[in-house]
Scaffold this motif. Sequence first.
Motif, mmCIF file in Angstrom:
data_model
loop_
_atom_site.group_PDB
_atom_site.id
_atom_site.type_symbol
_atom_site.label_atom_id
_atom_site.label_comp_id
_atom_site.label_asym_id
_atom_site.label_seq_id
_atom_site.Cartn_x
_atom_site.Cartn_y
_atom_site.Cartn_z
ATOM 1 N N PRO A 11 0.825 -1.212 0.000
ATOM 2 C CA PRO A 11 0.000 0.000 0.000
ATOM 3 C C PRO A 11 0.860 1.263 0.000
ATOM 4 N N ASP A 12 0.196 2.406 -0.198
ATOM 5 C CA ASP A 12 0.939 3.649 -0.073
ATOM 6 C C ASP A 12 1.125 3.990 1.406
ATOM 7 N N ARG A 13 1.883 5.020 1.652
ATOM 8 C CA ARG A 13 2.236 5.428 3.020
ATOM 9 C C ARG A 13 0.996 5.678 3.889
ATOM 10 N N TYR A 14 -0.010 6.338 3.319
ATOM 11 C CA TYR A 14 -1.180 6.737 4.114
ATOM 12 C C TYR A 14 -2.047 5.538 4.477
ATOM 13 N N GLU A 15 -2.184 4.607 3.543
ATOM 14 C CA GLU A 15 -2.926 3.385 3.834
ATOM 15 C C GLU A 15 -2.173 2.541 4.858
ATOM 16 N N ALA A 16 -0.861 2.470 4.730
ATOM 17 C CA ALA A 16 -0.058 1.697 5.687
ATOM 18 C C ALA A 16 -0.186 2.273 7.096
ATOM 19 N N GLU A 17 -0.142 3.597 7.193
ATOM 20 C CA GLU A 17 -0.286 4.233 8.507
ATOM 21 C C GLU A 17 -1.665 3.979 9.094
ATOM 22 N N ALA A 18 -2.689 3.980 8.230
ATOM 23 C CA ALA A 18 -4.053 3.693 8.692
ATOM 24 C C ALA A 18 -4.169 2.245 9.157
ATOM 25 N N LEU A 19 -3.543 1.330 8.438
ATOM 26 C CA LEU A 19 -3.567 -0.085 8.827
ATOM 27 C C LEU A 19 -2.892 -0.284 10.181
ATOM 28 N N LEU A 20 -1.793 0.439 10.422
ATOM 29 C CA LEU A 20 -1.102 0.314 11.700
ATOM 30 C C LEU A 20 -1.941 0.882 12.839
ATOM 31 N N ARG A 21 -2.561 2.030 12.621
ATOM 32 C CA ARG A 21 -3.412 2.618 13.674
ATOM 33 C C ARG A 21 -4.578 1.691 14.020
ATOM 34 N N GLU A 22 -5.180 1.110 13.003
ATOM 35 C CA GLU A 22 -6.287 0.178 13.220
ATOM 36 C C GLU A 22 -5.815 -1.046 14.004
ATOM 37 N N ALA A 23 -4.644 -1.549 13.653
ATOM 38 C CA ALA A 23 -4.091 -2.718 14.341
ATOM 39 C C ALA A 23 -3.774 -2.416 15.799
ATOM 40 N N GLU A 24 -3.225 -1.244 16.051
ATOM 41 C CA GLU A 24 -2.915 -0.850 17.435
ATOM 42 C C GLU A 24 -4.167 -0.755 18.283
ATOM 43 N N ALA A 25 -5.274 -0.308 17.683
ATOM 44 C CA ALA A 25 -6.534 -0.220 18.431
ATOM 45 C C ALA A 25 -7.018 -1.613 18.835
ATOM 46 N N LEU A 26 -6.725 -2.602 18.001
ATOM 47 C CA LEU A 26 -7.140 -3.976 18.282
ATOM 48 C C LEU A 26 -6.217 -4.654 19.293
ATOM 49 N N ASN A 27 -4.943 -4.319 19.257
ATOM 50 C CA ASN A 27 -3.964 -4.921 20.159
ATOM 51 C C ASN A 27 -2.936 -3.864 20.561
ATOM 52 N N PRO A 28 -3.310 -2.979 21.500
ATOM 53 C CA PRO A 28 -2.396 -1.896 21.901
ATOM 54 C C PRO A 28 -1.103 -2.445 22.497
ATOM 55 N N GLY A 29 -0.029 -1.711 22.276
ATOM 56 C CA GLY A 29 1.250 -2.119 22.854
ATOM 57 C C GLY A 29 2.405 -1.384 22.218
ATOM 58 N N PRO A 30 3.604 -1.581 22.755
ATOM 59 C CA PRO A 30 4.789 -0.877 22.253
ATOM 60 C C PRO A 30 5.194 -1.288 20.845
ATOM 61 N N TRP A 31 4.634 -2.369 20.336
ATOM 62 C CA TRP A 31 4.998 -2.839 18.998
ATOM 63 C C TRP A 31 4.678 -1.805 17.912
ATOM 64 N N GLY A 32 3.661 -0.969 18.162
ATOM 65 C CA GLY A 32 3.288 0.033 17.169
ATOM 66 C C GLY A 32 4.403 1.047 16.956
ATOM 67 N N ASN A 33 4.942 1.579 18.054
ATOM 68 C CA ASN A 33 6.032 2.547 17.929
ATOM 69 C C ASN A 33 7.328 1.872 17.471
ATOM 70 N N HIS A 34 7.518 0.624 17.862
ATOM 71 C CA HIS A 34 8.655 -0.134 17.315
ATOM 72 C C HIS A 34 8.574 -0.154 15.784
ATOM 73 N N SER A 35 7.380 -0.372 15.256
ATOM 74 C CA SER A 35 7.186 -0.411 13.807
ATOM 75 C C SER A 35 7.460 0.948 13.171
ATOM 76 N N ARG A 36 7.060 2.005 13.853
ATOM 77 C CA ARG A 36 7.306 3.362 13.316
ATOM 78 C C ARG A 36 8.804 3.678 13.280
ATOM 79 N N VAL A 37 9.510 3.279 14.330
ATOM 80 C CA VAL A 37 10.955 3.500 14.355
ATOM 81 C C VAL A 37 11.614 2.702 13.230
ATOM 82 N N ALA A 38 11.211 1.433 13.074
ATOM 83 C CA ALA A 38 11.770 0.600 12.002
ATOM 84 C C ALA A 38 11.503 1.223 10.634
ATOM 85 N N ALA A 39 10.297 1.766 10.454
ATOM 86 C CA ALA A 39 9.939 2.385 9.175
ATOM 87 C C ALA A 39 10.807 3.600 8.880
ATOM 88 N N LYS A 40 11.016 4.446 9.892
ATOM 89 C CA LYS A 40 11.841 5.645 9.686
ATOM 90 C C LYS A 40 13.303 5.273 9.430
#
Length: 201
Positions: A11-40
């Motif tokens: 997907p493009d960047r905006y869809e990927a970010e939306a998919l991550l936000r949706e996933a974090e809402a389903l299973n909150p945790g530090p993995w979301g920010n880990h993914s953002r750091v890995a992406a950057k």
Amino acid sequence: MNEEIEKKGYPDRYEAEALLREAEALNPGPWGNHSRVAAKCAETIARACGDMDSEKAYVLGLLHDIGRRFGVKHLGHVYDGYTYMLELGYPQAARICLTHSFSTQKLTDYIGNFDVTPEQQQVIDNALSECVYDDYDRLIQLCDAISLPDGVAAIEERMGDVKRRYGHYSQEKWNKNIELIDYFSDKAKCDIEKLTDGIRP
């Protein structure tokens, strides 16, 4: 689905970010920010390499752990991410969900519980054996290995933390991750650890 995105396989960047936000809402945790750091990190390193697509690197880094949307799992998150991305029509992202955990391309080197069915494990094993790793597989493996939820860590520190938490860390996998640092430092013609220093979610 946009035809260009379907052809690219992610997907493009905006869809990927939306998919991550949706996933974090389903299973909150530090993995979301880990993914953002890995992406950057992936975006920064890819841009420095010159012959890689930094946007693709960012998206793949952002989605490598997307299987965690389905709950707290170990090897299960690899299977869940792989099959989820395939269902959405993103085979390149699916591939990264699979390969990011296997720098040695060996299922036996997975660190964590094998919390999948025998059938699911076979799916992972078969797909992994069919892969010919490219620089995006290697890049996300590296970025996964240096990314903590609050920022970048030295690779030895990150691997040592994993070893303390799980009680083991394959020497072959350890050596392979060090090789990845050297490989991308040479490819980017700079010190990767200096390049990524200071990256935050």
